[in-house]
Enzyme design. Structure first.
Site, mmCIF file in Angstrom:
data_model
loop_
_atom_site.group_PDB
_atom_site.id
_atom_site.type_symbol
_atom_site.label_atom_id
_atom_site.label_comp_id
_atom_site.label_asym_id
_atom_site.label_seq_id
_atom_site.Cartn_x
_atom_site.Cartn_y
_atom_site.Cartn_z
ATOM 1 N N HIS A 1 0.816 -1.225 0.000
ATOM 2 C CA HIS A 1 0.000 0.000 0.000
ATOM 3 C C HIS A 1 0.852 1.279 0.000
ATOM 4 O O HIS A 1 0.695 2.114 -0.898
ATOM 5 C CB HIS A 1 -1.000 -0.056 1.157
ATOM 6 C CG HIS A 1 -1.733 1.210 1.409
ATOM 7 N ND1 HIS A 1 -2.588 1.779 0.485
ATOM 8 C CD2 HIS A 1 -1.714 2.059 2.483
ATOM 9 C CE1 HIS A 1 -3.076 2.913 0.984
ATOM 10 N NE2 HIS A 1 -2.561 3.100 2.184
ATOM 11 N N HIS B 1 3.481 6.944 5.541
ATOM 12 C CA HIS B 1 2.256 7.624 5.963
ATOM 13 C C HIS B 1 1.406 6.847 6.968
ATOM 14 O O HIS B 1 0.654 7.455 7.726
ATOM 15 C CB HIS B 1 1.397 8.029 4.757
ATOM 16 C CG HIS B 1 0.540 6.936 4.192
ATOM 17 N ND1 HIS B 1 1.029 5.960 3.366
ATOM 18 C CD2 HIS B 1 -0.778 6.654 4.346
ATOM 19 C CE1 HIS B 1 0.050 5.134 3.037
ATOM 20 N NE2 HIS B 1 -1.059 5.524 3.622
ATOM 21 N N ASP B 2 1.500 5.529 7.000
ATOM 22 C CA ASP B 2 0.675 4.757 7.941
ATOM 23 C C ASP B 2 1.471 4.222 9.129
ATOM 24 O O ASP B 2 0.924 3.477 9.948
ATOM 25 C CB ASP B 2 0.000 3.576 7.222
ATOM 26 C CG ASP B 2 -1.311 3.979 6.538
ATOM 27 O OD1 ASP B 2 -1.935 4.970 6.967
ATOM 28 O OD2 ASP B 2 -1.707 3.293 5.572
ATOM 29 N N GLU C 1 0.111 5.709 12.521
ATOM 30 C CA GLU C 1 -1.272 5.311 12.817
ATOM 31 C C GLU C 1 -1.406 3.809 13.056
ATOM 32 O O GLU C 1 -2.177 3.381 13.905
ATOM 33 C CB GLU C 1 -2.161 5.739 11.642
ATOM 34 C CG GLU C 1 -3.631 5.725 11.942
ATOM 35 C CD GLU C 1 -4.426 6.454 10.863
ATOM 36 O OE1 GLU C 1 -4.118 7.625 10.575
ATOM 37 O OE2 GLU C 1 -5.326 5.830 10.283
ATOM 38 N N ASP C 2 -0.656 3.024 12.312
ATOM 39 C CA ASP C 2 -0.913 1.576 12.301
ATOM 40 C C ASP C 2 0.207 0.704 12.859
ATOM 41 O O ASP C 2 0.081 -0.521 12.867
ATOM 42 C CB ASP C 2 -1.225 1.117 10.869
ATOM 43 C CG ASP C 2 -2.530 1.702 10.359
ATOM 44 O OD1 ASP C 2 -3.391 2.028 11.188
ATOM 45 O OD2 ASP C 2 -2.684 1.844 9.139
ATOM 46 N N ASP D 1 -3.336 8.479 -1.228
ATOM 47 C CA ASP D 1 -3.888 7.463 -0.328
ATOM 48 C C ASP D 1 -5.319 7.120 -0.743
ATOM 49 O O ASP D 1 -5.698 5.940 -0.844
ATOM 50 C CB ASP D 1 -3.851 7.995 1.106
ATOM 51 C CG ASP D 1 -4.109 6.926 2.160
ATOM 52 O OD1 ASP D 1 -3.823 5.746 1.912
ATOM 53 O OD2 ASP D 1 -4.588 7.296 3.252
HETATM 54 ZN ZN ZN Z 1 -2.919 4.592 3.650
#
Ligand code: ZN
Length: 172
Positions: free
Chosen positions: A31, A57-58, A61-62, A118
């Site tokens: 991704h 980018h993630d 958050e993840d 995204d």
């Molecule tokens: Zn994403």
């Protein structure tokens, strides 16, 4: 270029145990790589900060990555872009989604580009291989919400916005 490769290695390590939500549970790292590919090769963007922020980018958050870690490895400027596209984990999902719509127009140009890529990638993924267990109604709701977010930042990159609109046309 070397920093970009470092970001790929960093994100691959951070996401190493994660899978996407599609039926075949693709490796998560596909991704962020897809985002960077859209930005570089469809949007013709060569700003290394944007491409690196897309790769990362993630991670906030993840994964268990901290902002300090990104600052240390990639500098304050890239960390700021990543932070701008990171939802507050303490908020409920509906509130996070509402805030994305509200904030889309107020974030930096670099963060808008990452957000645009995204949403392009997520729409393409849902259209071609929807997450396991997502009803058509849920898929449609995602498309509608993504459009609301992107409508808030239009004018940042007309070519990528047109690519987003093309992805929207595949709404289930
Ligand atoms: Zn994403």
């Amino acid at each position: 270029m070397n920093r970009l490769v470092s970001a790929l290695a960093f994100a691959a390590h951070k996401h190493r145990d994660q899978r996407r939500k599609d039926a075949v549970a693709s490796p998560y790292i596909n991704h962020p790589i897809a985002l960077a590919n859209v930005l570089a090769n469809e949007g013709d963007i060569d700003d290394e900060r944007v491409l690196i922020a897309a790769i990362l980018h993630d991670t906030l958050e993840d994964t268990e990555t901290s902002e300090q870690e990104i600052i240390r490895e990639f500098g304050q400027e890239i960390a700021s872009i990543v932070l701008e596209v990171t939802d507050d984990p303490l908020l409920p999902t509906a509130e996070r989604k509402r805030l994305q719509v509200e904030h889309a127009g107020k974030i930096s140009r670099q963060a808008k580009l990452v957000k645009l890529a995204d949403k392009i990638c997520n729409l393409r993924d849902i259209a071609s291989s929807p997450p396991a267990g997502w009803s058509v109604a849920r898929q449609r709701a995602y498309f509608d919400w993504a459009k609301s977010v992107i409508d808030g930042l239009r004018g940042v990159h007309p070519v990528l916005e047109e690519i987003f609109d093309e992805a929207l046309r595949h709404r289930p």
